[in-house]
Design a protein around this motif. Structure first.
Motif, PDB file in Angstrom:
ATOM      1  N   PHE A  72       0.850  -1.185   0.000  1.00  0.00           N
ATOM      2  CA  PHE A  72       0.000   0.000   0.000  1.00  0.00           C
ATOM      3  C   PHE A  72       0.885   1.234   0.000  1.00  0.00           C
ATOM      4  N   LYS A  73       0.799   1.995  -1.077  1.00  0.00           N
ATOM      5  CA  LYS A  73       1.686   3.143  -1.297  1.00  0.00           C
ATOM      6  C   LYS A  73       0.878   4.428  -1.451  1.00  0.00           C
ATOM      7  N   LEU A  74       1.427   5.511  -0.927  1.00  0.00           N
ATOM      8  CA  LEU A  74       0.812   6.821  -1.153  1.00  0.00           C
ATOM      9  C   LEU A  74       1.040   7.190  -2.606  1.00  0.00           C
ATOM     10  N   THR A  75      -0.050   7.478  -3.303  1.00  0.00           N
ATOM     11  CA  THR A  75       0.028   7.862  -4.701  1.00  0.00           C
ATOM     12  C   THR A  75      -0.034   9.365  -4.851  1.00  0.00           C
ATOM     13  N   GLU A  76      -0.864   9.981  -4.018  1.00  0.00           N
ATOM     14  CA  GLU A  76      -1.051  11.431  -4.117  1.00  0.00           C
ATOM     15  C   GLU A  76      -1.619  11.960  -2.804  1.00  0.00           C
ATOM     16  N   LYS A  77      -1.208  13.163  -2.441  1.00  0.00           N
ATOM     17  CA  LYS A  77      -1.796  13.889  -1.311  1.00  0.00           C
ATOM     18  C   LYS A  77      -2.562  15.056  -1.904  1.00  0.00           C
ATOM     19  N   THR A  78      -3.837  15.164  -1.567  1.00  0.00           N
ATOM     20  CA  THR A  78      -4.669  16.253  -2.064  1.00  0.00           C
ATOM     21  C   THR A  78      -5.133  17.103  -0.885  1.00  0.00           C
ATOM     22  N   GLU A  79      -5.810  18.186  -1.177  1.00  0.00           N
ATOM     23  CA  GLU A  79      -6.374  19.013  -0.101  1.00  0.00           C
ATOM     24  C   GLU A  79      -7.409  18.241   0.706  1.00  0.00           C
ATOM     25  N   GLN A  80      -8.115  17.321   0.041  1.00  0.00           N
ATOM     26  CA  GLN A  80      -9.177  16.569   0.700  1.00  0.00           C
ATOM     27  C   GLN A  80      -8.664  15.346   1.453  1.00  0.00           C
ATOM     28  N   GLY A  81      -7.472  14.856   1.094  1.00  0.00           N
ATOM     29  CA  GLY A  81      -6.981  13.661   1.770  1.00  0.00           C
ATOM     30  C   GLY A  81      -5.867  12.968   1.006  1.00  0.00           C
ATOM     31  N   TYR A  82      -5.926  11.657   1.008  1.00  0.00           N
ATOM     32  CA  TYR A  82      -4.868  10.835   0.462  1.00  0.00           C
ATOM     33  C   TYR A  82      -5.411   9.872  -0.588  1.00  0.00           C
ATOM     34  N   ILE A  83      -4.582   9.591  -1.575  1.00  0.00           N
ATOM     35  CA  ILE A  83      -4.892   8.560  -2.542  1.00  0.00           C
ATOM     36  C   ILE A  83      -3.817   7.496  -2.371  1.00  0.00           C
ATOM     37  N   VAL A  84      -4.255   6.308  -1.992  1.00  0.00           N
ATOM     38  CA  VAL A  84      -3.368   5.186  -1.723  1.00  0.00           C
ATOM     39  C   VAL A  84      -3.691   4.090  -2.719  1.00  0.00           C
ATOM     40  N   SER A  85      -2.661   3.480  -3.301  1.00  0.00           N
ATOM     41  CA  SER A  85      -2.901   2.389  -4.235  1.00  0.00           C
ATOM     42  C   SER A  85      -2.168   1.145  -3.770  1.00  0.00           C
ATOM     43  N   ALA A  86      -2.678   0.009  -4.223  1.00  0.00           N
ATOM     44  CA  ALA A  86      -2.049  -1.278  -3.915  1.00  0.00           C
ATOM     45  C   ALA A  86      -2.341  -2.238  -5.052  1.00  0.00           C
ATOM     46  N   THR A  87      -1.349  -3.074  -5.345  1.00  0.00           N
ATOM     47  CA  THR A  87      -1.516  -4.085  -6.379  1.00  0.00           C
ATOM     48  C   THR A  87      -1.509  -5.460  -5.729  1.00  0.00           C
ATOM     49  N   ASN A  88      -2.501  -6.236  -6.082  1.00  0.00           N
ATOM     50  CA  ASN A  88      -2.613  -7.616  -5.624  1.00  0.00           C
ATOM     51  C   ASN A  88      -1.819  -8.471  -6.602  1.00  0.00           C
ATOM     52  N   GLN A  89      -0.718  -9.059  -6.159  1.00  0.00           N
ATOM     53  CA  GLN A  89       0.147  -9.842  -7.046  1.00  0.00           C
ATOM     54  C   GLN A  89      -0.529 -11.126  -7.520  1.00  0.00           C
TER      55      GLN A  89
END
Length: 122
Positions: A72-89
């Protein structure tokens, strides 16, 4: 007298329960850390691997329950919060979790759908 003591005890428990539920009392607008946002996304993925939480994406493949927390990695920080992405191998699926500044889950989407709505790739 017993009734008065019981009422006092109940009132005390009610008031202290409200204080604990409220947190530190001054947390309005408090922004969570990046690590906390990633933890929220991780816990949501685990939960959605065995339960449909009512989100549009529905119940996830059970293999999401064993995706490593470090995926689970931080993809982007916005004014509203965080966008976190993860890849299921196992499934090769990438999900994007939108977490508010306060730590609430806003949305979970497949990366392809997220990028189509978001306007750019991550």
């Amino acid at each position: 007298m017993k009734t008065l003591i019981s009422l006092f005890a109940a009132a005390t428990l009610f008031i202290s329960g409200s204080v604990f539920a409220h947190g530190d009392g001054h947390g309005h607008g408090k922004i969570i850390s990046v690590q906390k946002a990633k933890t929220v996304a991780y816990m949501v993925a685990k939960k959605m691997s065995f339960k449909d939480t009512g989100l549009k994406i529905g119940k996830l493949d059970k293999s999401w329950g064993s995706v490593d927390k470090n995926s689970f990695k931080l993809t982007e920080k916005t004014e509203q919060g965080y966008i976190v992405s993860a890849t299921n191998q196992t499934t090769k699926e990438t999900l994007v979790f939108t977490i508010s500044n306060s730590g609430a889950l806003v949305d979970v989407q497949n990366k392809i759908n997220f990028e189509a709505k978001h306007g750019h790739s991550h």
